[in-house]
Design an enzyme around this catalytic site. Structure first.
Site, PDB file in Angstrom:
ATOM      1  N   ASP A  39      70.097 -15.101 -33.434  1.00 10.91           N
ATOM      2  CA  ASP A  39      70.512 -14.047 -32.509  1.00 10.91           C
ATOM      3  C   ASP A  39      71.970 -14.289 -32.154  1.00 10.91           C
ATOM      4  O   ASP A  39      72.407 -15.437 -32.041  1.00 10.91           O
ATOM      5  CB  ASP A  39      69.651 -14.062 -31.245  1.00 10.91           C
ATOM      6  CG  ASP A  39      68.246 -13.527 -31.474  1.00 10.91           C
ATOM      7  OD1 ASP A  39      68.054 -12.730 -32.403  1.00 10.91           O
ATOM      8  OD2 ASP A  39      67.343 -13.901 -30.707  1.00 10.91           O
ATOM      9  N   ASP A  72      66.715  -6.639 -34.470  1.00  8.47           N
ATOM     10  CA  ASP A  72      66.135  -6.248 -33.177  1.00  8.47           C
ATOM     11  C   ASP A  72      66.587  -4.842 -32.798  1.00  8.47           C
ATOM     12  O   ASP A  72      65.799  -4.039 -32.290  1.00  8.47           O
ATOM     13  CB  ASP A  72      66.558  -7.228 -32.075  1.00  8.47           C
ATOM     14  CG  ASP A  72      66.086  -8.649 -32.314  1.00  8.47           C
ATOM     15  OD1 ASP A  72      65.038  -8.832 -32.965  1.00  8.47           O
ATOM     16  OD2 ASP A  72      66.771  -9.578 -31.840  1.00  8.47           O
TER      17      ASP A  72
END
Length: 170
Positions: free
Chosen positions: A124, A146
């Site tokens: 991330d 995401d």
């Protein structure tokens, strides 16, 4: 090339492009940004590129679960769900609904790839200031996969609540 073949080819290119962009961005973060560090920030820290790993699911939920359970819940189940979503997308006639399902599918595949090949967790790196809303100084760090899932879900909800219901009621 038949119309159906061209349609499947376009779907394939769309999916591969999204997954490629997601994986390329994660590769660049892993290669150039030290784990846990901020690479750069924009607009007085409103947006940052930071390298973190997520061993859980959405917002790191379940990051403390036993490794074997993680394999079942964070890898096996998502694969079955992704197969289901992909099959739905091929049957869907509405373009908005199909695109939304393909976004969800592509994002899911991008994160499953990380779970398979990056045992330290999903990469991330997109980090936004959240100004204390919901008690959060910063929104949980996320990646492009995401984003695909969230955008796909929003598009599908808009389709379901406004377009599909309107067509059904007329």
């Amino acid at each position: 090339m038949s119309v159906k073949s061209k349609q499947y080819f376009n779907i394939f290119i769309f999916i591969i492009s999204l997954i490629f962009f997601d994986q390329l961005s994660k590769y660049l973060v892993v290669k150039y940004v030290k784990l846990g560090s901020v690479y750069f920030s924009f607009f007085e820290n409103f947006f940052r590129i930071i390298h973190v790993r997520n061993t859980g699911i959405l917002f790191s939920i379940g990051s403390n679960i036993n490794y074997s359970l993680k394999k079942i819940f964070f890898l096996a189940m998502p694969i079955f769900i992704l197969i289901f979503i992909f099959s739905l997308s091929l049957k869907e006639k509405n373009r908005i609904a199909r695109i939304s399902l393909l976004l969800i599918f592509s994002g899911g595949v991008g994160n499953v790839i990380d779970r398979l090949f990056r045992p330290s967790g999903v990469v991330d790196f997109l980090d936004f200031k959240f100004y204390g809303i919901f008690g959060l100084d910063r929104w949980p760090t996320f990646n492009f996969a995401d984003s695909y899932v969230v955008i796909g879900m929003i598009l599908f909800l808009v389709y379901d609540f406004f377009i599909k219901r309107k067509a059904f009621n007329t």
